[in-house]
Scaffold this active site. Structure first.
Site, PDB file in Angstrom:
ATOM      1  N   GLY A  56       0.632  -1.120   0.204  1.00 47.27           N
ATOM      2  CA  GLY A  56      -0.081  -0.090   0.062  1.00 47.27           C
ATOM      3  C   GLY A  56       0.731   1.460  -0.151  1.00 47.27           C
ATOM      4  O   GLY A  56       2.032   1.236  -0.004  1.00 47.27           O
ATOM      5  N   GLN A  57       0.313   2.353   0.363  1.00 42.08           N
ATOM      6  CA  GLN A  57       0.766   3.786   0.040  1.00 42.08           C
ATOM      7  C   GLN A  57       2.021   3.973   1.043  1.00 42.08           C
ATOM      8  O   GLN A  57       3.007   4.187   0.592  1.00 42.08           O
ATOM      9  CB  GLN A  57      -0.116   4.827   0.393  1.00 42.08           C
ATOM     10  N   ILE A  70      -2.233  -8.745   0.720  1.00 39.82           N
ATOM     11  CA  ILE A  70      -3.462  -9.660   0.393  1.00 39.82           C
ATOM     12  C   ILE A  70      -3.463 -10.121  -1.073  1.00 39.82           C
ATOM     13  O   ILE A  70      -2.994  -9.368  -1.938  1.00 39.82           O
ATOM     14  CB  ILE A  70      -4.631  -9.062   0.519  1.00 39.82           C
ATOM     15  N   ASN A 102      -3.764 -11.512   5.506  1.00 38.96           N
ATOM     16  CA  ASN A 102      -5.000 -10.905   5.656  1.00 38.96           C
ATOM     17  C   ASN A 102      -5.476 -10.670   6.946  1.00 38.96           C
ATOM     18  O   ASN A 102      -5.261 -11.502   7.849  1.00 38.96           O
ATOM     19  CB  ASN A 102      -5.967 -11.679   4.866  1.00 38.96           C
ATOM     20  N   TYR A 121     -14.177   6.440   8.647  1.00 40.88           N
ATOM     21  CA  TYR A 121     -12.503   6.120   8.710  1.00 40.88           C
ATOM     22  C   TYR A 121     -12.263   6.888   9.961  1.00 40.88           C
ATOM     23  O   TYR A 121     -11.284   6.224  11.064  1.00 40.88           O
ATOM     24  CB  TYR A 121     -11.983   7.224   7.817  1.00 40.88           C
ATOM     25  N   LYS A 130     -10.506   5.140  13.456  1.00 44.34           N
ATOM     26  CA  LYS A 130      -9.113   5.521  13.837  1.00 44.34           C
ATOM     27  C   LYS A 130      -9.227   6.081  15.557  1.00 44.34           C
ATOM     28  O   LYS A 130      -8.357   5.770  16.183  1.00 44.34           O
ATOM     29  CB  LYS A 130      -8.729   6.852  13.181  1.00 44.34           C
TER      30      LYS A 130
HETATM   31  N1  SER Z   1      -4.760  10.610   3.945  1.00 46.11           N
HETATM   32  C1  SER Z   1      -5.981  10.139   4.641  1.00 46.11           C
HETATM   33  C2  SER Z   1      -7.263  10.186   3.940  1.00 46.11           C
HETATM   34  O1  SER Z   1      -6.925  11.312   3.232  1.00 46.11           O
HETATM   35  C3  SER Z   1      -6.065  10.679   6.001  1.00 46.11           C
HETATM   36  O2  SER Z   1      -5.245   9.920   6.982  1.00 46.11           O
HETATM   37  O3  SER Z   1      -8.160   9.616   3.918  1.00 46.11           O
END
Ligand code: SER
Length: 319
Positions: free
Chosen positions: A11-12, A35, A54, A143, A147
């Protein structure tokens, strides 16, 4: 921190963090967990072990932890904010059910755990300027909900079971390597791709919307430094504000135009992303991270912009 499992290694963040860990900590192994469908390629595949990992499959993770005698887990599996609004149950499953799997394994096998939090853990009634370390966290996005719960659950496992959980609240991350997907801060990466290719950029975030941002090398250093820090001075664990630069779209575009004067931008504001961005801090106070484990970012806005352009030009072989 010797044998490390990176969950979400393609990922990023993971795609760069895995390579950095292999480079900076050569004494052990860093396992690239992925994954199916996002297999590691190139240097990531060739520079060390990789395994299907996973986060929602506890038995699979446990097997990897045993096989490589893992002592530290970077739990980077997550859906970013805009995608999580589209798929809230999936975001919950990955971010919460996945996390409790990791924390349980860490409790039983004595692993340290890093699970990133975010500016997304704050909400509309959080102080927007110089957002304190300890303040109101009532986010309105899924999100953000995951968090905040991640921070709480990670602290719970530390205080109740002594699991060595640590974390930082990342701003929007900017990098030329692996693009983010489905985040609210993605515009600050996408515009560079358009700029170096000479394409018009259509910006989904309104002018005047300030958000914290950070260049990836600083973010990776934060992820490594916090896990290597002696916890003697920790008053916090999950999670530390880390800040580097704060800007709104026009300021970023002006900085890019110093190097690519004909950058063309028009706005088509995405209401979902804009709503999320409006609920996030303009700029965070990261003095606790500076005091408790020596955090300090290196890249200014201008240095980041220059480095992004140089490297994306190389990547796409354009001048
Ligand atoms: N970069 C993320 C987003 O934009 C924030 O943590 O969802």
């Amino acid at each position: 921190m010797k044998n490390i499992l990176v969950i979400g290694s393609t990922g990023q963040i993971g795609s760069e963090l895995t390579l950095k860990l292999r480079r900076d900590l050569p004494g052990g192994v860093t396992v690239a967990g992925f994954i199916p469908g996002s297999e590691p390629t190139g240097k990531l595949r060739d520079s060390g072990p990789f395994e299907v990992a996973n986060v929602c499959d506890a038995a699979q993770i446990e097997e990897i932890v045993d096989k490589y005698d893992i002592d530290t887990i970077y739990n980077l599996a997550a859906l970013l904010s805009a995608t999580a609004e589209r798929l809230p149950l999936k975001a919950w499953d990955i971010q919460m059910n996945g996390l409790i799997n990791i924390l349980e394994i860490a409790r039983q096998k004595h692993c340290a755990v890093f699970t990133p939090s975010s500016i997304g853990s704050f909400g509309p009634n959080t102080p927007k300027q110089n957002t304190p370390q300890d303040t109101v966290q009532r986010p309105t996005s899924m999100y953000g909900v995951t968090k905040v719960a991640t921070e709480l659950l990670s602290d719970y496992y530390f205080t109740k079971y002594g699991v060595d959980t640590r974390s930082v609240r990342f701003p929007g991350l900017i990098s030329y390597t692996t693009p983010p997907g489905g985040g609210t801060t993605d515009y600050a990466v996408e515009v560079f791709y358009a700029a170096v290719k000479g394409e018009e950029y259509v910006c989904p975030i309104a002018a005047g919307t300030y958000m914290d941002m950070m260049y990836m090398p600083d973010a990776l250093q934060a992820a490594v430094d916090i896990m290597r820090a002696k916890p003697n001075y920790f008053k916090h664990r999950n999670s530390f504000n880390v800040a580097s630069m704060s800007f709104e779209p026009e300021q970023l575009f002006a900085a890019i135009r110093k190097e690519i004067p004909d950058l063309k931008v028009r706005y088509a504001v995405d209401p979902v992303r804009q709503h999320i961005a409006d609920s996030w801090p303009d700029s965070m106070d990261d003095s606790c991270a500076r005091k408790e484990w020596g955090w300090h970012p290196r890249f200014t806005l201008e240095e980041m912009v220059h480095d992004m352009i140089v490297n994306l030009r190389k990547k796409f072989d354009v001048r």
